[in-house]
Write an enzyme that holds these catalytic residues in place. Structure first.
Site, PDB file in Angstrom:
ATOM      1  N   ARG A   1      44.752  45.393 -45.073  1.00 37.77           N
ATOM      2  CA  ARG A   1      45.806  45.792 -45.874  1.00 37.77           C
ATOM      3  C   ARG A   1      47.254  45.502 -45.150  1.00 37.77           C
ATOM      4  O   ARG A   1      47.182  45.872 -44.237  1.00 37.77           O
ATOM      5  CB  ARG A   1      46.252  47.463 -46.338  1.00 37.77           C
ATOM      6  CG  ARG A   1      46.948  47.868 -46.580  1.00 37.77           C
ATOM      7  CD  ARG A   1      47.339  47.697 -48.248  1.00 37.77           C
ATOM      8  NE  ARG A   1      48.239  48.090 -49.327  1.00 37.77           N
ATOM      9  CZ  ARG A   1      50.160  47.650 -49.199  1.00 37.77           C
ATOM     10  NH1 ARG A   1      50.265  46.273 -48.600  1.00 37.77           N
ATOM     11  NH2 ARG A   1      50.764  48.238 -49.770  1.00 37.77           N
TER      12      ARG A   1
ATOM     13  N   GLU B   1      51.559  46.924 -58.968  1.00 40.68           N
ATOM     14  CA  GLU B   1      50.018  46.718 -58.860  1.00 40.68           C
ATOM     15  C   GLU B   1      49.487  46.157 -60.205  1.00 40.68           C
ATOM     16  O   GLU B   1      50.277  46.125 -61.248  1.00 40.68           O
ATOM     17  CB  GLU B   1      50.304  48.311 -59.592  1.00 40.68           C
ATOM     18  CG  GLU B   1      50.435  49.275 -57.849  1.00 40.68           C
ATOM     19  CD  GLU B   1      49.331  49.567 -57.377  1.00 40.68           C
ATOM     20  OE1 GLU B   1      48.340  49.742 -57.051  1.00 40.68           O
ATOM     21  OE2 GLU B   1      49.991  48.845 -55.775  1.00 40.68           O
TER      22      GLU B   1
ATOM     23  N   ARG C   1      40.544  50.925 -45.171  1.00 38.45           N
ATOM     24  CA  ARG C   1      41.433  49.188 -44.905  1.00 38.45           C
ATOM     25  C   ARG C   1      42.479  49.262 -43.312  1.00 38.45           C
ATOM     26  O   ARG C   1      42.451  50.540 -42.244  1.00 38.45           O
ATOM     27  CB  ARG C   1      42.608  49.193 -45.659  1.00 38.45           C
ATOM     28  CG  ARG C   1      42.021  49.118 -47.139  1.00 38.45           C
ATOM     29  CD  ARG C   1      42.878  48.715 -48.627  1.00 38.45           C
ATOM     30  NE  ARG C   1      43.773  49.887 -48.412  1.00 38.45           N
ATOM     31  CZ  ARG C   1      44.904  50.295 -48.989  1.00 38.45           C
ATOM     32  NH1 ARG C   1      45.100  48.985 -49.946  1.00 38.45           N
ATOM     33  NH2 ARG C   1      45.561  50.872 -49.319  1.00 38.45           N
TER      34      ARG C   1
END
Length: 263
Positions: free
Chosen positions: A131, A139, A179
Site C-alpha cells: 500500500r 475508489e 498489506r
C-alpha cells in the site's frame, strides 16, 4: 684370565629399562592436543567460522527472498527496504511486488533459475501486497459500490508508471488488510521518483486523511504542498467543480455508513 659376563647389562641398558613402555594401542589412541592449539590450525578455523556466520547473517538479512507480507519480521519495519518487480497493479494506490533481494547483483534477470520471474498462477502466494504510504486514490467499483470519478484514470496512471518495473519500497508497517505500507521509489529516465508524490502532482490522489494509522515517512509536509499545487492547477481529480468533489476518505465513510443502515 676371567670369564666375560655376557649376561650382565650395561649401565646404559639398565637406564633405558627405566623408561615407560608403550603399546601400539597407546600410540593409535593418543590425542595430539598441540595440533589443536597450533596457530596454523586455530587461525584458519576462526576465519572459516567467522565467514560462515557473517554469510548466514547477510543472507538472512539482505538476500533471502520474502514471499509475502506475513513473512516480514517486525524488526524490518522502518529499518529495511524491499527491492523487487511490480507484477500487478490491482488498485490505484496499491500493487503486488515480487521481492528480488540484491537485484541484478544477486542474479535476478540473468542467472539460471532467476532469469525470468514467475507469471500468472505461478505467482500465487509469492508476492507482497504493498500500500503506497501517504496518499489515497479515488475508489474503484468494489462489492457493488459505484466507482468514484477519476478512479479509472488513477488506476491507468499507476499501471503505466510502475507495472513490470523495478521499485524500492521503504516499509513502515503491516496494515489490517495484510498489506505493507511503504514509500515507493521507481527509476524513470534514470531519475528516482517517489510514486506517492508523483500521483499527487498529477492529481491522481489526495493526501491520506485517516485520523489514525497514517504513514508519511518524512514527507507529509511535501505531500501537502504538492497536493495544493495540483489543486491550483486543477489537475486530475481537481479538474471538476468543487461542489461535486468527494474525497476518497469521505466516499469510504459514506458508503460504509450506508451499508450499515441496510443491515
Amino acid at each position: 684370565m676371567g670369564w666375560l659376563d655376557f649376561s650382565s647389562k650395561s649401565k646404559k641398558e639398565e637406564k633405558d629399562d627405566t623408561r615407560p613402555s608403550f603399546t601400539w594401542g597407546d600410540n593409535l589412541n593418543a590425542t595430539d592436543w598441540q595440533h589443536y592449539t597450533d596457530p596454523r590450525t586455530v587461525i584458519p578455523t576462526i576465519l572459516l567460522t567467522t565467514t560462515i556466520l557473517v554469510s548466514t547473517r547477510l543472507y538472512r538479512s539482505y538476500l533471502r527472498r520474502i514471499p509475502e507480507a506475513a513473512y516480514i519480521r517486525p524488526g524490518f519495519f522502518r529499518k529495511r527496504s524491499l527491492f523487487g518487480t511490480v507484477t500487478r497493479v490491482g488498485d490505484a494506490d496499491n500493487f503486488h511486488l515480487f521481492h528480488t533481494p540484491g537485484g541484478r547483483l544477486a542474479g535476478w534477470g540473468w542467472m539460471p533459475g532467476r532469469k525470468k520471474l514467475p507469471e500468472g498462477k505461478d505467482l500465487k502466494n509469492k508476492t507482497i501486497h504493498v500500500r503506497i504510504a501517504g496518499v489515497d486514490a479515488p475508489e474503484g467499483a468494489h462489492f457493488g459500490k459505484p466507482a468514484q470519478p477519476f478512479s479509472a484514470e488513477a488506476l491507468a496512471w499507476l499501471r503505466e508508471y510502475i507495472q513490470n518495473r523495478r521499485v524500492r519500497a521503504y516499509i513502515y508497517k503491516r496494515d489490517q488488510y495484510d498489506r505493507v505500507v511503504a514509500t515507493v521509489w521507481v527509476r524513470r529516465f534514470l531519475v528516482r521518483k517517489d510514486v506517492g508524490k508523483e500521483m499527487l502532482r498529477a492529481g491522481m490522489a489526495t493526501v491520506y486523511e485517516a485520523k489514525m494509522g497514517a504513514e508519511f515517512g518524512d514527507f507529509e509536509a511535501q505531500y501537502r504542498a504538492i497536493e495544493e499545487e495540483a489543486k491550483k492547477k486543477k489537475l486530475g481529480m481537481w479538474s471538476g467543480k468543487k461542489k461535486d468533489y468527494e474525497s476518497p476518505r469521505d466516499y469510504k465513510t459514506r458508503t460504509a455508513n450506508a451499508a450499515k443502515m441496510l443491515k
